[in-house]
Design a protein around this motif. Structure first.
Motif, mmCIF file in Angstrom:
data_model
loop_
_atom_site.group_PDB
_atom_site.id
_atom_site.type_symbol
_atom_site.label_atom_id
_atom_site.label_comp_id
_atom_site.label_asym_id
_atom_site.label_seq_id
_atom_site.Cartn_x
_atom_site.Cartn_y
_atom_site.Cartn_z
ATOM 1 N N VAL A 1 0.778 -1.229 0.032
ATOM 2 C CA VAL A 1 0.051 -0.092 0.038
ATOM 3 C C VAL A 1 0.817 1.251 -0.138
ATOM 4 C CG1 VAL A 1 -1.796 1.476 1.214
ATOM 5 C CG2 VAL A 1 -1.620 -1.261 1.134
ATOM 6 N N THR A 2 0.776 1.980 -0.919
ATOM 7 C CA THR A 2 1.545 3.196 -1.246
ATOM 8 C C THR A 2 0.930 4.171 -1.692
ATOM 9 O OG1 THR A 2 3.699 3.945 -1.947
ATOM 10 C CG2 THR A 2 2.753 2.444 -3.339
ATOM 11 N N GLU A 3 1.466 5.411 -2.129
ATOM 12 C CA GLU A 3 1.220 6.584 -2.998
ATOM 13 C C GLU A 3 0.800 6.102 -4.329
ATOM 14 O OE1 GLU A 3 3.589 9.999 -1.895
ATOM 15 O OE2 GLU A 3 4.041 9.198 0.025
ATOM 16 N N ALA A 4 -0.149 6.619 -4.794
ATOM 17 C CA ALA A 4 -0.439 6.232 -6.428
ATOM 18 C C ALA A 4 0.539 7.179 -7.257
ATOM 19 C CB ALA A 4 -1.940 6.815 -6.872
ATOM 20 N N ALA A 5 1.291 7.952 -6.989
ATOM 21 C CA ALA A 5 2.280 8.612 -7.553
ATOM 22 C C ALA A 5 3.389 7.710 -8.011
ATOM 23 C CB ALA A 5 2.676 9.811 -6.948
ATOM 24 N N VAL A 6 3.708 6.844 -7.245
ATOM 25 C CA VAL A 6 4.887 5.801 -7.445
ATOM 26 C C VAL A 6 4.429 4.568 -8.178
ATOM 27 C CG1 VAL A 6 6.247 6.692 -5.575
ATOM 28 C CG2 VAL A 6 4.767 4.703 -5.233
ATOM 29 N N GLU A 7 3.231 4.442 -8.619
ATOM 30 C CA GLU A 7 2.747 3.220 -9.518
ATOM 31 C C GLU A 7 3.785 2.833 -10.364
ATOM 32 O OE1 GLU A 7 -1.114 1.724 -12.149
ATOM 33 O OE2 GLU A 7 -1.445 3.326 -10.523
ATOM 34 N N THR A 8 4.067 3.588 -11.482
ATOM 35 C CA THR A 8 4.746 3.387 -12.514
ATOM 36 C C THR A 8 6.110 2.816 -12.285
ATOM 37 O OG1 THR A 8 3.634 4.780 -14.077
ATOM 38 C CG2 THR A 8 5.772 4.044 -14.875
ATOM 39 N N GLY B 1 -8.047 10.002 -1.220
ATOM 40 C CA GLY B 1 -8.003 9.492 -2.877
ATOM 41 C C GLY B 1 -8.864 10.420 -3.483
ATOM 42 N N SER B 2 -9.392 11.232 -3.220
ATOM 43 C CA SER B 2 -10.339 12.417 -3.753
ATOM 44 C C SER B 2 -9.338 13.460 -4.706
ATOM 45 C CB SER B 2 -11.391 13.195 -2.722
ATOM 46 O OG SER B 2 -10.596 13.797 -1.818
ATOM 47 N N TRP B 3 -8.129 13.704 -4.075
ATOM 48 C CA TRP B 3 -7.143 14.586 -4.734
ATOM 49 C C TRP B 3 -6.125 13.704 -4.953
ATOM 50 C CZ3 TRP B 3 -3.061 17.347 -1.914
ATOM 51 C CH2 TRP B 3 -2.587 18.479 -2.457
ATOM 52 N N ASP B 4 -5.481 13.878 -6.416
ATOM 53 C CA ASP B 4 -4.536 13.003 -6.981
ATOM 54 C C ASP B 4 -3.188 13.030 -5.806
ATOM 55 O OD1 ASP B 4 -5.890 12.410 -9.060
ATOM 56 O OD2 ASP B 4 -5.062 13.629 -10.465
ATOM 57 N N ALA B 5 -2.969 13.925 -5.164
ATOM 58 C CA ALA B 5 -1.881 14.089 -4.340
ATOM 59 C C ALA B 5 -2.160 13.400 -3.081
ATOM 60 C CB ALA B 5 -1.546 15.567 -3.764
ATOM 61 N N SER B 6 -3.193 12.968 -2.817
ATOM 62 C CA SER B 6 -3.543 12.018 -1.749
ATOM 63 C C SER B 6 -4.098 10.586 -1.947
ATOM 64 C CB SER B 6 -4.595 12.596 -0.549
ATOM 65 O OG SER B 6 -5.822 12.737 -1.304
ATOM 66 N N ALA B 7 -3.844 10.345 -3.362
ATOM 67 C CA ALA B 7 -4.417 9.047 -3.432
ATOM 68 C C ALA B 7 -3.383 7.808 -3.395
ATOM 69 C CB ALA B 7 -4.642 8.986 -5.251
ATOM 70 N N SER B 8 -3.970 6.714 -3.036
ATOM 71 C CA SER B 8 -3.085 5.575 -2.697
ATOM 72 C C SER B 8 -3.350 4.506 -3.460
ATOM 73 C CB SER B 8 -3.394 5.294 -1.056
ATOM 74 O OG SER B 8 -2.953 6.262 -0.322
ATOM 75 N N GLU C 1 13.467 -0.735 0.319
ATOM 76 C CA GLU C 1 14.676 0.028 0.065
ATOM 77 C C GLU C 1 14.493 1.126 -0.899
ATOM 78 O OE1 GLU C 1 17.464 -3.096 -1.066
ATOM 79 O OE2 GLU C 1 17.507 -3.739 1.065
ATOM 80 N N ARG C 2 13.467 0.766 -1.887
ATOM 81 C CA ARG C 2 13.514 1.728 -2.768
ATOM 82 C C ARG C 2 12.427 2.793 -2.696
ATOM 83 N NH1 ARG C 2 13.098 4.964 -6.537
ATOM 84 N NH2 ARG C 2 13.101 4.414 -8.611
ATOM 85 N N PHE C 3 11.483 2.613 -1.836
ATOM 86 C CA PHE C 3 10.490 3.500 -1.699
ATOM 87 C C PHE C 3 10.163 3.967 -0.319
ATOM 88 C CE2 PHE C 3 9.440 0.978 -5.334
ATOM 89 C CZ PHE C 3 9.356 1.957 -6.445
ATOM 90 N N ALA C 4 10.464 3.256 0.687
ATOM 91 C CA ALA C 4 10.128 3.690 2.043
ATOM 92 C C ALA C 4 10.699 5.071 2.408
ATOM 93 C CB ALA C 4 10.443 2.770 2.960
ATOM 94 N N LEU D 1 4.293 4.150 2.828
ATOM 95 C CA LEU D 1 4.436 2.717 2.362
ATOM 96 C C LEU D 1 4.096 1.735 3.535
ATOM 97 C CD1 LEU D 1 5.737 0.873 -0.128
ATOM 98 C CD2 LEU D 1 8.098 0.774 1.354
ATOM 99 N N PHE D 2 3.362 0.596 3.175
ATOM 100 C CA PHE D 2 2.940 -0.367 4.055
ATOM 101 C C PHE D 2 3.224 -1.588 3.329
ATOM 102 C CE2 PHE D 2 0.098 -3.169 6.327
ATOM 103 C CZ PHE D 2 0.509 -2.967 7.652
#
Length: 99
Positions: free
Chosen positions: A16-23, A53-60, A81-84, A89-90
């Motif tokens: 579970v993490t921020e949508a911004a790092v999906e790619t 999740g109603s605002w892109d910056a807070s989407a997970s 290691e890469r994202f925490a 991140l959970f």
């Protein structure tokens, strides 16, 4: 080489993490030879506040991967290691069974 879970015991790795790092996250997963995953938009509340999740910056997002037990810990460590250091991140790992 494709590393998917075969019939029998497996592990479910949920990230579970921020949508911004999906790619970037999917690139890491695929770089490990894992080609199967499920992605869901999620929302909730935790130690870092509410994620509506109603605002892109807070989407997970939650990315679920079912893989061989030996791959689960390696995946979790690599993602940590890469994202925490820079992102909310959970990660949790549960027993699973592939029919």
């Amino acid at each position: 080489m494709v590393m998917t879970a075969e019939e029998g015991p497996a592990k479910l790795v949920s990230i579970v993490t921020e949508a911004a790092v999906e790619t970037l996250l999917l690139r890491e997963i695929e770089a490990m030879g894992i080609d199967g995953y499920t992605i869901a938009d999620v929302r909730g509340r935790g130690t870092r506040g509410r994620r509506s999740g109603s605002w892109d910056a807070s989407a997970s997002i939650r990315v679920d991967v079912v893989c061989a037990p030996v791959r689960a810990e390696a995946l979790a460590l690599r993602v940590k290691e890469r994202f925490a250091p820079g992102y909310a991140l959970f990660i949790f790992i549960c027993d699973a069974w592939v029919p």
